[in-house]
Design a protein around this motif. Structure first.
Motif, mmCIF file in Angstrom:
data_model
loop_
_atom_site.group_PDB
_atom_site.id
_atom_site.type_symbol
_atom_site.label_atom_id
_atom_site.label_comp_id
_atom_site.label_asym_id
_atom_site.label_seq_id
_atom_site.Cartn_x
_atom_site.Cartn_y
_atom_site.Cartn_z
ATOM 1 N N ASP A 166 0.808 -1.225 0.000
ATOM 2 C CA ASP A 166 0.000 0.000 0.000
ATOM 3 C C ASP A 166 0.845 1.280 0.000
ATOM 4 N N VAL A 167 1.744 1.350 -0.981
ATOM 5 C CA VAL A 167 2.522 2.569 -1.216
ATOM 6 C C VAL A 167 2.487 2.882 -2.710
ATOM 7 N N PRO A 168 2.724 4.122 -3.085
ATOM 8 C CA PRO A 168 2.763 4.446 -4.521
ATOM 9 C C PRO A 168 3.909 3.706 -5.211
ATOM 10 N N ALA A 169 3.623 3.127 -6.366
ATOM 11 C CA ALA A 169 4.631 2.358 -7.099
ATOM 12 C C ALA A 169 5.842 3.225 -7.439
ATOM 13 N N GLU A 170 5.617 4.479 -7.802
ATOM 14 C CA GLU A 170 6.720 5.364 -8.160
ATOM 15 C C GLU A 170 7.658 5.585 -6.971
ATOM 16 N N SER A 171 7.076 5.694 -5.772
ATOM 17 C CA SER A 171 7.895 5.889 -4.567
ATOM 18 C C SER A 171 8.745 4.660 -4.272
ATOM 19 N N LEU A 172 8.116 3.498 -4.346
ATOM 20 C CA LEU A 172 8.856 2.255 -4.080
ATOM 21 C C LEU A 172 9.941 2.055 -5.128
ATOM 22 N N ARG A 173 9.607 2.312 -6.382
ATOM 23 C CA ARG A 173 10.587 2.158 -7.468
ATOM 24 C C ARG A 173 11.788 3.086 -7.238
ATOM 25 N N ALA A 174 11.521 4.317 -6.821
ATOM 26 C CA ALA A 174 12.601 5.280 -6.552
ATOM 27 C C ALA A 174 13.455 4.824 -5.377
ATOM 28 N N GLU A 175 12.819 4.303 -4.332
ATOM 29 C CA GLU A 175 13.571 3.802 -3.165
ATOM 30 C C GLU A 175 14.459 2.628 -3.551
ATOM 31 N N ILE A 176 13.915 1.708 -4.325
ATOM 32 C CA ILE A 176 14.677 0.531 -4.728
ATOM 33 C C ILE A 176 15.846 0.927 -5.622
ATOM 34 N N ALA A 177 15.680 2.002 -6.370
ATOM 35 C CA ALA A 177 16.761 2.471 -7.249
ATOM 36 C C ALA A 177 17.921 3.069 -6.459
ATOM 37 N N MET A 178 17.665 3.494 -5.219
ATOM 38 C CA MET A 178 18.730 4.066 -4.378
ATOM 39 C C MET A 178 19.461 2.921 -3.676
ATOM 40 N N LYS A 179 20.660 2.646 -4.118
ATOM 41 C CA LYS A 179 21.391 1.453 -3.681
ATOM 42 C C LYS A 179 21.663 1.363 -2.180
ATOM 43 N N GLU A 180 21.632 2.469 -1.490
ATOM 44 C CA GLU A 180 21.898 2.438 -0.047
ATOM 45 C C GLU A 180 20.627 2.375 0.787
ATOM 46 N N SER A 181 19.460 2.376 0.148
ATOM 47 C CA SER A 181 18.210 2.377 0.910
ATOM 48 C C SER A 181 17.895 0.983 1.457
ATOM 49 N N ASP A 182 17.156 0.974 2.548
ATOM 50 C CA ASP A 182 16.739 -0.303 3.137
ATOM 51 C C ASP A 182 15.825 -1.069 2.184
ATOM 52 N N ALA A 183 14.992 -0.353 1.428
ATOM 53 C CA ALA A 183 14.092 -1.009 0.473
ATOM 54 C C ALA A 183 14.897 -1.707 -0.627
ATOM 55 N N HIS A 184 15.945 -1.048 -1.111
ATOM 56 C CA HIS A 184 16.801 -1.661 -2.137
ATOM 57 C C HIS A 184 17.452 -2.929 -1.598
ATOM 58 N N LYS A 185 17.972 -2.835 -0.394
ATOM 59 C CA LYS A 185 18.650 -3.985 0.198
ATOM 60 C C LYS A 185 17.685 -5.156 0.403
ATOM 61 N N ALA A 186 16.472 -4.860 0.882
ATOM 62 C CA ALA A 186 15.477 -5.920 1.083
ATOM 63 C C ALA A 186 15.086 -6.544 -0.254
ATOM 64 N N TYR A 187 14.861 -5.715 -1.253
ATOM 65 C CA TYR A 187 14.478 -6.188 -2.584
ATOM 66 C C TYR A 187 15.575 -7.082 -3.167
ATOM 67 N N MET A 188 16.807 -6.638 -3.073
ATOM 68 C CA MET A 188 17.919 -7.405 -3.629
ATOM 69 C C MET A 188 18.165 -8.700 -2.863
ATOM 70 N N ARG A 189 17.993 -8.681 -1.528
ATOM 71 C CA ARG A 189 18.132 -9.922 -0.745
ATOM 72 C C ARG A 189 17.107 -10.952 -1.204
ATOM 73 N N GLY A 190 15.876 -10.512 -1.398
ATOM 74 C CA GLY A 190 14.830 -11.437 -1.839
ATOM 75 C C GLY A 190 15.098 -11.972 -3.230
ATOM 76 N N LYS A 191 15.396 -11.085 -4.145
ATOM 77 C CA LYS A 191 15.633 -11.471 -5.534
ATOM 78 C C LYS A 191 16.855 -12.376 -5.658
ATOM 79 N N THR A 192 17.931 -12.008 -4.995
ATOM 80 C CA THR A 192 19.170 -12.771 -5.077
ATOM 81 C C THR A 192 19.055 -14.109 -4.358
ATOM 82 N N GLY A 193 18.336 -14.130 -3.255
ATOM 83 C CA GLY A 193 18.130 -15.392 -2.535
ATOM 84 C C GLY A 193 17.377 -16.405 -3.388
#
Length: 91
Positions: A29-56
């Motif tokens: 329940d967040v705007p897709a553009e906001s989440l996409r921008a967070e994931i694009a920032m390599k130092e953000s917690d959202a990016h790290k969580a996304y990459m841990r899931g994808k890479t795992g």
């Protein structure tokens, strides 16, 4: 944006299922553009969580593919060869 620990866990879990960012955004329940921008920032917690899931998930698939290659699956052997070449290209 600061995501709660629960949201970060959901991002990781859903990324491990290869859910698109737009779908993850709907679920948490967040705007897709906001989440996409967070994931694009390599130092953000959202990016790290996304990459841990994808890479795992990618790791699990590669392990299964290696198992199949070791018992002689032609497709798995070819995919493992490609993965090795990709790995060497990244060195």
């Amino acid at each position: 944006m600061n995501y709660s620990l629960k949201e970060l866990e959901q991002i990781e879990k859903l990324a491990a299922l290869y859910m698109p960012i737009s779908d993850i955004a709907v679920i948490i329940d967040v705007p897709a553009e906001s989440l996409r921008a967070e994931i694009a920032m390599k130092e953000s917690d959202a990016h790290k969580a996304y990459m841990r899931g994808k890479t795992g998930a990618k790791l699990k698939l590669r392990q299964q593919e290696m198992t199949l290659a070791l018992v002689g699956s032609p497709l798995a052997l070819e995919n493992c060869r490609k993965n090795l070449m990709d790995m060497e290209d990244d060195e």
